[in-house]
Design a protein around this motif. Structure first.
Motif, PDB file in Angstrom:
ATOM      1  N   SER A 138       0.840  -1.212   0.000  1.00 16.70           N
ATOM      2  CA  SER A 138       0.000   0.000   0.000  1.00 16.70           C
ATOM      3  C   SER A 138       0.871   1.257   0.000  1.00 16.70           C
ATOM      4  CB  SER A 138      -0.918  -0.007   1.222  1.00 16.70           C
ATOM      5  OG  SER A 138      -0.132  -0.072   2.385  1.00 16.70           O
ATOM      6  N   GLN A 139       1.962   1.198   0.792  1.00 15.66           N
ATOM      7  CA  GLN A 139       2.847   2.385   0.838  1.00 15.66           C
ATOM      8  C   GLN A 139       3.584   2.553  -0.480  1.00 15.66           C
ATOM      9  OE1 GLN A 139       5.117   0.989   4.128  1.00 15.66           O
ATOM     10  NE2 GLN A 139       4.095   2.315   5.604  1.00 15.66           N
ATOM     11  N   ALA A 140       4.054   1.415  -1.034  1.00 15.07           N
ATOM     12  CA  ALA A 140       4.778   1.472  -2.304  1.00 15.07           C
ATOM     13  C   ALA A 140       3.875   2.059  -3.384  1.00 15.07           C
ATOM     14  CB  ALA A 140       5.261   0.079  -2.703  1.00 15.07           C
ATOM     15  N   ALA A 141       2.607   1.608  -3.413  1.00 15.49           N
ATOM     16  CA  ALA A 141       1.668   2.114  -4.416  1.00 15.49           C
ATOM     17  C   ALA A 141       1.449   3.612  -4.223  1.00 15.49           C
ATOM     18  CB  ALA A 141       0.346   1.363  -4.307  1.00 15.49           C
ATOM     19  N   ALA A 142       1.330   4.034  -2.969  1.00 11.86           N
ATOM     20  CA  ALA A 142       1.100   5.462  -2.702  1.00 11.86           C
ATOM     21  C   ALA A 142       2.302   6.297  -3.153  1.00 11.86           C
ATOM     22  CB  ALA A 142       0.831   5.679  -1.214  1.00 11.86           C
ATOM     23  N   GLN A 143       3.523   5.792  -2.873  1.00 13.02           N
ATOM     24  CA  GLN A 143       4.746   6.533  -3.279  1.00 13.02           C
ATOM     25  C   GLN A 143       4.809   6.681  -4.790  1.00 13.02           C
ATOM     26  OE1 GLN A 143       8.182   4.443  -1.778  1.00 13.02           O
ATOM     27  NE2 GLN A 143       7.515   4.673   0.327  1.00 13.02           N
ATOM     28  N   VAL A 144       4.579   5.540  -5.492  1.00 12.99           N
ATOM     29  CA  VAL A 144       4.709   5.574  -6.953  1.00 12.99           C
ATOM     30  C   VAL A 144       3.572   6.398  -7.561  1.00 12.99           C
ATOM     31  CG1 VAL A 144       4.846   4.164  -9.045  1.00 12.99           C
ATOM     32  CG2 VAL A 144       6.019   3.421  -6.977  1.00 12.99           C
ATOM     33  N   ALA A 145       2.380   6.330  -6.955  1.00 13.78           N
ATOM     34  CA  ALA A 145       1.258   7.141  -7.455  1.00 13.78           C
ATOM     35  C   ALA A 145       1.609   8.620  -7.336  1.00 13.78           C
ATOM     36  CB  ALA A 145      -0.011   6.817  -6.663  1.00 13.78           C
ATOM     37  N   LYS A 146       2.218   8.977  -6.218  1.00 10.75           N
ATOM     38  CA  LYS A 146       2.577  10.389  -5.994  1.00 10.75           C
ATOM     39  C   LYS A 146       3.621  10.832  -7.024  1.00 10.75           C
ATOM     40  CE  LYS A 146       3.907  13.493  -2.303  1.00 10.75           C
ATOM     41  NZ  LYS A 146       4.645  13.606  -1.080  1.00 10.75           N
ATOM     42  N   ALA A 147       4.581   9.928  -7.281  1.00  9.69           N
ATOM     43  CA  ALA A 147       5.671  10.285  -8.195  1.00  9.69           C
ATOM     44  C   ALA A 147       5.240  10.292  -9.652  1.00  9.69           C
ATOM     45  CB  ALA A 147       6.841   9.313  -7.994  1.00  9.69           C
ATOM     46  N   THR A 148       4.276   9.431 -10.005  1.00  8.42           N
ATOM     47  CA  THR A 148       3.953   9.276 -11.428  1.00  8.42           C
ATOM     48  C   THR A 148       2.597   9.844 -11.812  1.00  8.42           C
ATOM     49  OG1 THR A 148       2.924   7.135 -11.048  1.00  8.42           O
ATOM     50  CG2 THR A 148       5.297   7.123 -11.551  1.00  8.42           C
ATOM     51  N   LYS A 157      -4.953   2.628  -6.946  1.00  8.42           N
ATOM     52  CA  LYS A 157      -5.544   1.287  -6.828  1.00  8.42           C
ATOM     53  C   LYS A 157      -4.910   0.322  -7.829  1.00  8.42           C
ATOM     54  CE  LYS A 157      -9.979   2.402  -4.841  1.00  8.42           C
ATOM     55  NZ  LYS A 157     -11.231   2.961  -5.251  1.00  8.42           N
ATOM     56  N   GLU A 158      -4.725   0.817  -9.049  1.00  5.04           N
ATOM     57  CA  GLU A 158      -4.076  -0.024 -10.075  1.00  5.04           C
ATOM     58  C   GLU A 158      -2.655  -0.394  -9.636  1.00  5.04           C
ATOM     59  OE1 GLU A 158      -6.108   1.994 -13.946  1.00  5.04           O
ATOM     60  OE2 GLU A 158      -3.951   1.625 -14.009  1.00  5.04           O
ATOM     61  N   LEU A 159      -1.963   0.598  -9.094  1.00 10.02           N
ATOM     62  CA  LEU A 159      -0.586   0.349  -8.652  1.00 10.02           C
ATOM     63  C   LEU A 159      -0.574  -0.639  -7.487  1.00 10.02           C
ATOM     64  CD1 LEU A 159       0.820   3.977  -8.909  1.00 10.02           C
ATOM     65  CD2 LEU A 159       1.502   2.031 -10.309  1.00 10.02           C
ATOM     66  N   LEU A 212      -0.947  -4.050  -8.880  1.00 11.25           N
ATOM     67  CA  LEU A 212       0.313  -4.463  -9.498  1.00 11.25           C
ATOM     68  C   LEU A 212       1.358  -4.800  -8.417  1.00 11.25           C
ATOM     69  CD1 LEU A 212       2.037  -4.847 -12.042  1.00 11.25           C
ATOM     70  CD2 LEU A 212       2.466  -2.380 -12.062  1.00 11.25           C
ATOM     71  N   ALA A 213       1.360  -4.010  -7.344  1.00  4.71           N
ATOM     72  CA  ALA A 213       2.314  -4.256  -6.251  1.00  4.71           C
ATOM     73  C   ALA A 213       2.052  -5.615  -5.610  1.00  4.71           C
ATOM     74  CB  ALA A 213       2.228  -3.138  -5.210  1.00  4.71           C
ATOM     75  N   MET A 214       0.774  -5.957  -5.409  1.00  6.47           N
ATOM     76  CA  MET A 214       0.425  -7.261  -4.815  1.00  6.47           C
ATOM     77  C   MET A 214       0.886  -8.386  -5.744  1.00  6.47           C
ATOM     78  SD  MET A 214      -0.871  -6.698  -1.897  1.00  6.47           S
ATOM     79  CE  MET A 214      -1.788  -8.147  -1.390  1.00  6.47           C
ATOM     80  N   GLU A 215       0.681  -8.169  -7.034  1.00 10.86           N
ATOM     81  CA  GLU A 215       1.084  -9.179  -8.023  1.00 10.86           C
ATOM     82  C   GLU A 215       2.611  -9.366  -7.999  1.00 10.86           C
ATOM     83  OE1 GLU A 215       0.861  -9.309 -12.763  1.00 10.86           O
ATOM     84  OE2 GLU A 215      -0.812  -8.300 -11.813  1.00 10.86           O
ATOM     85  N   LEU A 216       3.319  -8.239  -7.977  1.00 11.94           N
ATOM     86  CA  LEU A 216       4.791  -8.318  -7.989  1.00 11.94           C
ATOM     87  C   LEU A 216       5.298  -9.029  -6.736  1.00 11.94           C
ATOM     88  CD1 LEU A 216       5.729  -4.733  -9.286  1.00 11.94           C
ATOM     89  CD2 LEU A 216       5.939  -6.881 -10.518  1.00 11.94           C
TER      90      LEU A 216
END
Ligand code: SAM
Length: 282
Positions: free
Chosen positions: A255-265, A270-272, A275-279
């Motif tokens: 959840s944190q990784a998705a939030a960081q990447v969402a902020k940066a990109t 939710k999509e991220l 993808l993070a769970m899948e990775l």
């Protein structure tokens, strides 16, 4: 009688004066004139500024100042600039740029005191001009965080910014920062400006890996500006978002990784997250 007594005084107020970043010849004429004509100088380190004043042949009261100064000390400086001209300098370069002065300027302006600036040397701008990296858009980001995780998070936040990034850096931390750039901003051109305006001035450009290898073998001395080229179009493609997520997952929960990447990109969180769970399950 001191020669300075013959020079006409300046109007009361605060004068922000840039000073050289190594080569004393870079002191501007207007800056030198202001130091000659002011009533007192607020500075970070009286020994450093004392040397510059001696070089200019000027003697003025030197008042130590940084943004952590007590309210009483700041009030004393504000009183000085209500009745007289106070010059604000830092050890080197432009005050307020990763240097003290912000709170003093805000407070002076809030109190209706005249504030003016006398521009001059600034390591960030000197580095940019020498870097050979695009300079039509740039973002000055100060010093990178010292802690590894915070450094990677900061770089991830800056990854999508379409501008050359400029950081201040120290010799002992340069290789670690280059390693972080290699992993968080892969494939970018990087430039290292070192000892600008001084005898051993150099500016090296290459990949973060090449520069890290060079400076591991030749530990850098002196002062450094680190610059990173803007992202290529290819870098902002889906594959790179995946790489950023993988990187973020090394130190953060999905959840944190998705939030960081969402902020940066600017991509959907939710999509991220999916993808993070899948990775993570791979
Ligand atoms: N206010 C200053 C300015 O305008 O450049 C910067 C102050 S900041 C505390 C000091 C940092 O600026 C150094 O750690 C280094 O990263 C950078 N710097 C200062 N002088 C430099 C020089 N001659 N060459 C390269 N970098 C320099």
């Amino acid at each position: 009688m001191d020669n300075n007594d013959l020079t006409p005084r300046l109007e009361p107020g605060l004068y922000i004066v840039a000073t050289p970043i190594g080569n004393l010849g870079d002191m501007t004429m207007r800056g030198a004139e202001t130091l000659r004509r002011c009533d007192a100088v607020a500075c970070e380190d009286t020994r450093v500024t004392g040397k510059l004043m001696a070089h200019l042949g000027v003697r003025k009261p030197l008042l130590r100042y940084d943004d952590h100064a007590s309210e009483r000390d700041r009030e004393r400086l504000l009183a000085t600039m209500r009745d007289g001209a106070l010059a604000l300098v830092s050890d080197a370069g432009t005050p307020l740029v990763s240097d003290p002065g912000y709170r003093l300027v805000r407070e002076a302006q809030a109190q209706g005191i005249a504030v003016t600036t006398l521009p001059g040397a600034c390591a960030a701008i000197a580095g940019l001009t020498l870097s050979g990296l695009p300079n039509d858009r740039f973002l000055f980001a100060g010093f990178l965080p010292v802690k590894e995780k915070a450094r990677l998070v900061t770089l991830a936040e800056l990854a999508r910014i379409d501008a050359t990034l400029i950081f201040y850096e120290s010799g002992p931390r340069l290789v670690k920062s280059l390693d972080a750039i290699a992993s968080a901003l892969p494939g970018r051109d990087v430039a290292v400006g070192r000892e600008l305006t001084k005898l051993h001035e150099e500016c090296r450009r290459g990949s973060a890996e090449e520069l890290a290898a060079h400076y591991s073998a030749n530990p850098p001395k002196g002062e450094i500006v680190l610059m990173v080229a803007p992202p290529s179009e290819q870098e902002t493609s889906g594959e790179d978002v995946e790489a950023m997520l993988r990187e973020a997952l090394q130190t953060a929960k999905p959840s944190q990784a998705a939030a960081q990447v969402a902020k940066a990109t600017g991509r959907d969180r939710k999509e991220l997250y999916a993808l993070a769970m899948e990775l993570r399950s791979q």
